[in-house]
Each structure stands twice: as C-alpha cells, then as structure tokens.
Write a protein that holds these residues in place. Structure first.
Motif, mmCIF file in Angstrom:
data_model
loop_
_atom_site.group_PDB
_atom_site.id
_atom_site.type_symbol
_atom_site.label_atom_id
_atom_site.label_comp_id
_atom_site.label_asym_id
_atom_site.label_seq_id
_atom_site.Cartn_x
_atom_site.Cartn_y
_atom_site.Cartn_z
ATOM 1 N N ASP A 3 0.842 -1.187 0.000
ATOM 2 C CA ASP A 3 0.000 0.000 0.000
ATOM 3 C C ASP A 3 0.885 1.248 0.000
ATOM 4 O O ASP A 3 1.980 1.245 0.559
ATOM 5 C CB ASP A 3 -0.894 0.040 1.248
ATOM 6 C CG ASP A 3 -1.922 -1.078 1.262
ATOM 7 O OD1 ASP A 3 -1.999 -1.851 0.293
ATOM 8 O OD2 ASP A 3 -2.649 -1.168 2.264
ATOM 9 N N CYS A 4 0.401 2.303 -0.625
ATOM 10 C CA CYS A 4 1.127 3.570 -0.689
ATOM 11 C C CYS A 4 0.216 4.669 -0.154
ATOM 12 O O CYS A 4 -0.871 4.889 -0.688
ATOM 13 C CB CYS A 4 1.523 3.858 -2.129
ATOM 14 S SG CYS A 4 2.316 5.447 -2.343
ATOM 15 N N THR A 5 0.643 5.344 0.899
ATOM 16 C CA THR A 5 -0.133 6.447 1.469
ATOM 17 C C THR A 5 0.358 7.757 0.876
ATOM 18 O O THR A 5 1.560 8.016 0.813
ATOM 19 C CB THR A 5 0.008 6.474 3.002
ATOM 20 O OG1 THR A 5 -0.448 5.223 3.517
ATOM 21 C CG2 THR A 5 -0.808 7.602 3.600
ATOM 22 N N CYS A 6 -0.597 8.581 0.441
ATOM 23 C CA CYS A 6 -0.286 9.864 -0.197
ATOM 24 C C CYS A 6 -1.019 10.976 0.542
ATOM 25 O O CYS A 6 -2.151 10.786 0.985
ATOM 26 C CB CYS A 6 -0.745 9.858 -1.652
ATOM 27 S SG CYS A 6 -0.105 8.465 -2.590
ATOM 28 N N VAL A 7 -0.380 12.127 0.639
ATOM 29 C CA VAL A 7 -1.018 13.312 1.204
ATOM 30 C C VAL A 7 -0.757 14.455 0.228
ATOM 31 O O VAL A 7 0.394 14.779 -0.063
ATOM 32 C CB VAL A 7 -0.473 13.664 2.602
ATOM 33 C CG1 VAL A 7 -1.143 14.920 3.130
ATOM 34 C CG2 VAL A 7 -0.663 12.497 3.560
ATOM 35 N N VAL A 8 -1.833 15.029 -0.295
ATOM 36 C CA VAL A 8 -1.742 16.163 -1.207
ATOM 37 C C VAL A 8 -2.660 17.241 -0.666
ATOM 38 O O VAL A 8 -3.871 17.036 -0.546
ATOM 39 C CB VAL A 8 -2.150 15.778 -2.645
ATOM 40 C CG1 VAL A 8 -2.093 16.979 -3.563
ATOM 41 C CG2 VAL A 8 -1.262 14.649 -3.164
ATOM 42 N N ARG A 9 -2.062 18.368 -0.313
ATOM 43 C CA ARG A 9 -2.778 19.457 0.343
ATOM 44 C C ARG A 9 -3.554 18.891 1.538
ATOM 45 O O ARG A 9 -2.958 18.359 2.457
ATOM 46 C CB ARG A 9 -3.652 20.209 -0.654
ATOM 47 C CG ARG A 9 -2.838 20.910 -1.745
ATOM 48 C CD ARG A 9 -3.648 21.820 -2.637
ATOM 49 N NE ARG A 9 -4.779 21.259 -3.293
ATOM 50 C CZ ARG A 9 -4.742 20.605 -4.462
ATOM 51 N NH1 ARG A 9 -3.600 20.435 -5.073
ATOM 52 N NH2 ARG A 9 -5.844 20.141 -5.014
ATOM 53 N N GLU A 114 -0.539 9.094 -9.103
ATOM 54 C CA GLU A 114 -0.055 8.061 -8.175
ATOM 55 C C GLU A 114 -0.441 6.664 -8.656
ATOM 56 O O GLU A 114 0.355 5.723 -8.561
ATOM 57 C CB GLU A 114 -0.588 8.311 -6.767
ATOM 58 C CG GLU A 114 0.039 7.419 -5.722
ATOM 59 C CD GLU A 114 1.550 7.582 -5.592
ATOM 60 O OE1 GLU A 114 2.246 6.554 -5.399
ATOM 61 O OE2 GLU A 114 2.055 8.715 -5.684
ATOM 62 N N LEU A 115 -1.658 6.516 -9.170
ATOM 63 C CA LEU A 115 -2.075 5.222 -9.720
ATOM 64 C C LEU A 115 -1.162 4.830 -10.885
ATOM 65 O O LEU A 115 -0.757 3.670 -11.013
ATOM 66 C CB LEU A 115 -3.535 5.276 -10.163
ATOM 67 C CG LEU A 115 -4.557 5.330 -9.031
ATOM 68 C CD1 LEU A 115 -5.918 5.807 -9.537
ATOM 69 C CD2 LEU A 115 -4.690 3.972 -8.342
#
Length: 178
Positions: A3-9, A114-115
């Motif tokens: 799994d990859c966690t992303c935070v954008v704004r 990201e995908l």
C-alpha cells in the motif's frame, strides 16, 4: 504490491490492490465517473459492471501475474481506480494496457498520477516490457502527464469517438517501454 499512502494538500489517500470487498463501491464509482467526463469510452450506464461482475474481475486479476487492479481510497471511500490488463496470448504477454478513472471531486490531487506511478513500478518489477494506453485527443493534461512519465505517441485513431456535442474526436495511442 505494498500500500502507498499519499497526502496532497488537505487530502490523504491510500493506493492499494483491489479486494473483492471493493466490488460494490467500485461499481458505483465507475458509473459515477462515466457521468463526470467524456474522456472515457462509455456513456453513463453503458458497459455497466455489477458488484458480481467486479468481484469476478478482481479475483481474475489477482490470479494472473500480468494483471493489476488498484484502488485509491480516502476515509474509507474509493475515489479512483486503475487497471493494467495483460493478454493470455504468448505473443502479447510482454505488455499490459493501462486505464484509469478518478472521481471529478478528486481531480488535481495527483490521484491519477499516483495510480500511474504504482502501475509503472509494478510493470517494471513484473517483467512487463510495454505499457499501452488510449487517451482522447482533448485530454491534454493527461497526455502531458503520460509524456512526463516516458509515454510516447504510437498512433492516432482518427474520428474514433463521437461525443455529446455531435463532433468526432481522435484517440491517441501511447506506450511506455520499461
């Protein structure tokens, strides 16, 4: 794939492999996305995949080494998905076709990017030599992103799609070699 966690704004989301339990939500999200954009092939409701259809697709993809079905999830809700679909034919086994869909409310949060990145990493790690995709000629932002990730135009399907304005538009065929 991890799994990859992303935070954008102000948005936090996770990109992960689709599970059978995602099927109902994916069916609804896919239908909603079809109604939010003309960049995809389908009109809303066309090519409808039910929960059972998606369960079968997810399970089939999980069982094949040349297929990948990813979802992007935020606060327990699916906000986008992508799929790499490889062929069962030996002569085509080195390549996969990439497709992506993101809910309009989440455009601009790099969910599609990201995908795509996760799909490229997977393809490179699993011996896929070529990733192909199709993009509508009017989707300039997507084409620019694909080119930044090494995709090149391989061809054009002229007047391939008729949109709601009654005009015909071309589909651009793109590929990236790993």
């Amino acid at each position: 794939m991890e799994d990859c966690t992303c935070v954008v704004r102000d948005l936090s989301y996770v990109v992960r492999v689709a599970q059978e339990a995602d099927a109902q939500a994916l069916s609804q999200v896919r239908l909603q996305i079809d109604g939010e954009t003309e960049y995809l092939d389908r009109e809303p409701g066309e090519g409808y995949l039910s929960e059972a259809d998606l369960e079968e697709l997810i399970n089939r993809d999980r069982a094949k080494p040349n297929r990948l079905f990813l979802v992007a999830e935020s606060k327990g809700a699916i906000i986008g998905f992508s799929r790499c679909a490889g062929s069962d034919l030996i002569r085509l086994s080195h390549q996969v076709e990439f497709g992506v869909g993101v809910l309009k409310d989440y455009w601009g949060y790099r969910v599609g990017k990201e995908l795509l990145q996760q799909s490229i990493r997977w393809a490179e790690g699993n011996g896929m030599l070529k990733i192909t995709l199709r993009v509508l000629e009017t989707n300039e932002k997507a084409m620019e992103m694909y080119q930044r990730f090494g995709f090149e135009v391989e061809g054009v399907l002229k007047k391939d799609k008729r949109l709601s304005d009654g005009n015909y538009y071309s589909t651009i065929l793109m590929a990236r070699f790993t």
